[in-house]
Design a protein around this motif. Structure first.
Motif, PDB file in Angstrom:
ATOM      1  N   GLU A 167       8.829  33.958  15.459  1.00  0.00           N
ATOM      2  CA  GLU A 167       9.633  35.118  15.097  1.00  0.00           C
ATOM      3  C   GLU A 167      10.934  35.059  15.894  1.00  0.00           C
ATOM      4  N   PRO A 168      12.050  35.487  15.290  1.00  0.00           N
ATOM      5  CA  PRO A 168      13.311  35.561  16.050  1.00  0.00           C
ATOM      6  C   PRO A 168      13.164  36.534  17.218  1.00  0.00           C
ATOM      7  N   ALA A 169      13.765  36.205  18.351  1.00  0.00           N
ATOM      8  CA  ALA A 169      13.627  37.037  19.543  1.00  0.00           C
ATOM      9  C   ALA A 169      14.248  38.412  19.324  1.00  0.00           C
ATOM     10  N   GLY A 170      13.495  39.446  19.656  1.00  0.00           N
ATOM     11  CA  GLY A 170      13.991  40.810  19.516  1.00  0.00           C
ATOM     12  C   GLY A 170      12.862  41.800  19.722  1.00  0.00           C
ATOM     13  N   TYR A 171      13.176  43.087  19.556  1.00  0.00           N
ATOM     14  CA  TYR A 171      12.142  44.113  19.656  1.00  0.00           C
ATOM     15  C   TYR A 171      12.412  45.193  18.611  1.00  0.00           C
ATOM     16  N   TYR A 172      11.343  45.888  18.218  1.00  0.00           N
ATOM     17  CA  TYR A 172      11.455  46.917  17.192  1.00  0.00           C
ATOM     18  C   TYR A 172      11.775  48.267  17.832  1.00  0.00           C
ATOM     19  N   ASN A 173      12.885  48.817  17.396  1.00  0.00           N
ATOM     20  CA  ASN A 173      13.337  50.102  17.907  1.00  0.00           C
ATOM     21  C   ASN A 173      12.357  51.194  17.517  1.00  0.00           C
ATOM     22  N   SER A 174      11.917  51.968  18.497  1.00  0.00           N
ATOM     23  CA  SER A 174      10.921  53.007  18.220  1.00  0.00           C
ATOM     24  C   SER A 174      11.470  54.121  17.354  1.00  0.00           C
ATOM     25  N   SER A 175      12.795  54.317  17.384  1.00  0.00           N
ATOM     26  CA  SER A 175      13.380  55.400  16.595  1.00  0.00           C
ATOM     27  C   SER A 175      13.625  54.977  15.151  1.00  0.00           C
ATOM     28  N   GLY A 176      14.344  53.860  14.972  1.00  0.00           N
ATOM     29  CA  GLY A 176      14.667  53.437  13.609  1.00  0.00           C
ATOM     30  C   GLY A 176      13.701  52.436  13.016  1.00  0.00           C
ATOM     31  N   GLY A 177      12.969  51.753  13.879  1.00  0.00           N
ATOM     32  CA  GLY A 177      12.012  50.775  13.388  1.00  0.00           C
ATOM     33  C   GLY A 177      12.598  49.412  13.096  1.00  0.00           C
ATOM     34  N   GLY A 178      13.936  49.263  13.183  1.00  0.00           N
ATOM     35  CA  GLY A 178      14.557  47.981  12.902  1.00  0.00           C
ATOM     36  C   GLY A 178      14.456  47.026  14.073  1.00  0.00           C
ATOM     37  N   LEU A 179      14.642  45.733  13.800  1.00  0.00           N
ATOM     38  CA  LEU A 179      14.562  44.714  14.842  1.00  0.00           C
ATOM     39  C   LEU A 179      15.888  44.642  15.587  1.00  0.00           C
ATOM     40  N   VAL A 180      15.822  44.820  16.899  1.00  0.00           N
ATOM     41  CA  VAL A 180      17.003  44.703  17.754  1.00  0.00           C
ATOM     42  C   VAL A 180      16.998  43.307  18.372  1.00  0.00           C
ATOM     43  N   PRO A 181      17.969  42.446  18.053  1.00  0.00           N
ATOM     44  CA  PRO A 181      17.966  41.074  18.595  1.00  0.00           C
ATOM     45  C   PRO A 181      18.078  41.073  20.118  1.00  0.00           C
ATOM     46  N   VAL A 182      17.430  40.092  20.744  1.00  0.00           N
ATOM     47  CA  VAL A 182      17.488  39.904  22.192  1.00  0.00           C
ATOM     48  C   VAL A 182      17.887  38.456  22.474  1.00  0.00           C
TER      49      VAL A 182
END
Length: 658
Positions: A167-182
């Motif tokens: 999976e591309p590096a990132g985390y799922y934003n708890s508010s919007g649910g979208g993937l935030v790249p890291v």
């Protein structure tokens, strides 16, 4: 939260024998007794540094000295669970350099035998890795041969450098649910959580920048009972990383683990943050004022120095691009750096065709509207640039309709650029694997293989010296605008062994295509090229990569072993690509499969030469000759597709086998 609760419930049912539960918020010299270090790993308080600057090929591993119990009952598929979290940092000194990141490891040993540095993380080799071994890779480099999706991803590795899931590096934003790249390779501290759910055969991996609360949704979830095959009763846990020439420190700043519950939280507030020495640092107001006053005082002198330095650098740049007398000896055409920069739009990312062990490749358009491919190489050869160019010149004189033609070259300082014909239809593997838009049919596959055979025959027998390719694979077979096959990168592997160029290994070649004798021979031979071509034949007609990790049985994962087993069972046709069923004659398919097996004979002297393969594949005896080639491949004779054997007693020895 649900996953953590499940782990707690699971551990109450299957208690761990070892009962590991530790927390390192930092590392110091007193930690040495609690951490096993090998390779170049060392503690640089308050962190563990896995690789160093002094060795060109560096790897390092750090393990907890007590093994964790993974199977409470011997010879059982029931696995224990554990939870771990850690903070790491990857900071390349050169931002454009290839990177390799690090791995969290479950291993049977703290020193995996035969492991390579570079893109192999100091864990894997380009052959079969001794297991069991399970790793979670935090990869900051891309290698197309390992199916890496990009240069910033997380993956699960089971006894192999090729990940079963990424999976591309990132985390799922708890508010919007979208993937935030890291970005994992800019030096920032990355907080990682791994939860191993043994009863569900599940691994959850979550990452976020240090200081960000743990996201509720994991970045990567992998669930498969096959995990049990890569876990022994007790295993070491730790980290491993490696590098080649580039300085790319990989550091572990903190670590906690528990197999009796959820791992304890790490205090990330006081962790150091690493920055490149070349990066700008913030200055206080007093420092800024002092610098300003100093600049005013020495303004005139400063301008004079800058002007002198600018003129010197300009002249140096002209010297770097100036044609020296010795370069006039070499052929083909020498391009100027300005020509290639203009052709590739200043080597724009939009023109990047790919990158790998041999450098970056850009698409270019010359002033006469000729499309070319420009391969950029950073050369650091001990034999010297002039000797390197002598071999480039020899490559330029190799001309054959089934080789990707070199049009010219360019030198600027120690950087070399090779200019080739542009192949508009890309590489062969993209027309068979990776869910192509249009699947290549049988006739096209057979024609491309015939093209490659003629090109290889020219390299081995059509020149005043034998040219060993060393890296034959489907991704190095390119297709022109008429979908005819051309072999690329010939000679580059040989050139690179002189200088140990970054992103290559001491054993030149690609996992899955290497002949077995290459690991022990001082240098590959024409016979090892034949072996690699045999692997290409099998993957093209079977529609399978040389190593597949989805196979239910581990012995079916290696393509050659799988085809050979089916051959011995008299079920050879079962290996043919189902997607092209009905497009071929049975005898043609059997002949091609047998040819591939003959080329992959474990004894190099028993393999046909490329001249003999040309006679078979391009000649008129396509169906008959492979039977002669294989008459001694399987003890007891050749098995027909219906399972009946054909004895070899009294038969004359095959003409093409030594």
């Amino acid at each position: 939260m649900a996953t953590s609760l499940f782990i707690l419930i699971h551990l109450s049912i299957f208690p761990s024998i070892s009962g590991l539960d530790f927390l390192f918020n930092s590392f110091n010299t007193n930690t040495n007794t609690n951490i096993t270090l090998n390779g170049d790993a060392k503690i640089e308080p308050p962190v563990i540094r896995l690789t160093n600057d002094s060795n060109q090929f560096s790897f390092g591993r750090a393990f907890y000295p007590t093994r964790i119990s993974m199977k409470p009952v011997s010879n059982s598929t029931v696995l224990s669970s554990f939870s771990t979290q850690f903070v790491f940092s990857v900071l390349p000194e050169i931002s454009s350099s290839p990177g390799f990141g690090l791995c969290f490891v479950l291993s049977n040993t703290t020193e995996p035998a035969g492991a390579f540095s570079g893109q192999y993380f100091g864990l894997f080799s380009n052959g079969n890795t001794v297991g069991p071994l399970l790793a979670v890779e935090f990869d900051t480099g891309t290698n197309a041969e390992f199916d890496d999706p990009d240069d910033n991803h997380v993956g699960i590795d089971l006894n192999s450098i090729v990940s079963v899931k990424t999976e591309p590096a990132g985390y799922y934003n708890s508010s919007g649910g979208g993937l935030v790249p890291v970005n994992m390779r800019n030096g920032q501290n990355i907080h990682a959580w791994i939860e191993f759910n043994g009863s569900e055969f599940e691994i959850n991996v979550t990452i976020a920048p240090a200081g960000v609360a743990k996201p509720s949704r994991p970045l990567l979830t992998y669930r498969d009972p096959i995990i049990a095959n890569y876990v022994s009763s007790e295993m070491y846990v730790g980290f491993s990383s490696s590098k080649t020439t580039w300085v790319e420190p990989q550091r572990v700043l903190a670590w906690s683990l528990s197999d009796t519950g959820v791992s304890r939280d790490i205090n990330t507030t006081n962790l150091p943050v690493f920055k490149s020495e070349s990066s700008s640092s913030s200055l206080s107001r007093g420092a800024i004022a002092g610098i300003t006053i100093g600049c005013v005082v020495i303004f005139i002198f400063f301008l004079s120095v800058c002007y002198w330095f600018w003129r010197r650098q300009g002249n140096k740049g002209e010297e770097d691009d100036e044609i020296e007398d010795w370069e006039l000896e070499y052929w083909p055409h020498r391009f100027s750096y300005e020509e290639l920069s203009q052709a590739t739009k200043a080597f724009s990312k939009d023109e990047l065709l790919g990158s790998g062990g041999f450098g970056r490749v850009y698409k270019g358009n010359l002033p006469n509207n000729t499309e070319v491919a420009v391969k950029c190489l950073n050369h650091d050869s001990k034999q010297g640039l002039r000797e390197f160019m002598a071999e480039i010149s020899s490559m330029g004189r190799l001309q054959h309709k089934n080789l990707v033609q070199m049009r010219g070259w360019c030198r600027k300082g120690n950087e070399l650029m090779l200019v080739y014909d542009y192949m508009p239809n890309g590489s062969l593997n993209n027309w068979i694997f990776s869910k192509p838009k249009k699947l290549m049919g049988w006739e096209d596959r057979r024609r491309v293989l015939a093209d490659v055979v003629e090109g290889l025959n020219y390299l081995h027998h059509g020149w005043d010296q034998v040219v060993v390719h060393r890296d034959i694979k489907s991704s190095n077979i390119l297709l022109d605008n008429e979908m005819r096959g051309r072999l690329g990168d010939f000679g580059l592997a040989k050139l690179y062994t002189h200088g140990e160029v970054p992103n290559t290994t001491r054993v030149v070649g690609t996992l899955g295509y290497l002949a077995p004798e290459v690991a022990t021979l001082a240098a590959p031979t024409a016979a090892s090229d034949v072996y690699s071509f045999g692997v290409v034949v099998l993957e093209v007609v079977c529609g399978r990569k040389p190593i597949e990790h989805w196979a239910e049985r581990e012995e079916d994962a290696i393509l050659i072993d799988w085809v050979r087993e089916k051959y011995e069972e008299g079920k050879l046709l079962e290996t043919a690509d189902e997607r092209i069923k009905g497009e071929y004659k049975v005898e043609d398919m059997e002949a091609m499969l047998k040819l591939g097996l003959a080329c992959c004979h474990p004894d190099p002297v028993r393999r046909p030469t490329m001249r003999e393969v040309v006679a078979i594949l391009v000649g008129e005896v396509v169906a008959a000759a492979p039977r002669d080639l294989l008459s001694e491949l399987v003890p007891g004779g050749i098995s027909n597709s219906d399972g009946r054997g054909e004895g070899t007693e009294g038969a004359s020895p095959p003409q093409v086998l030594v």
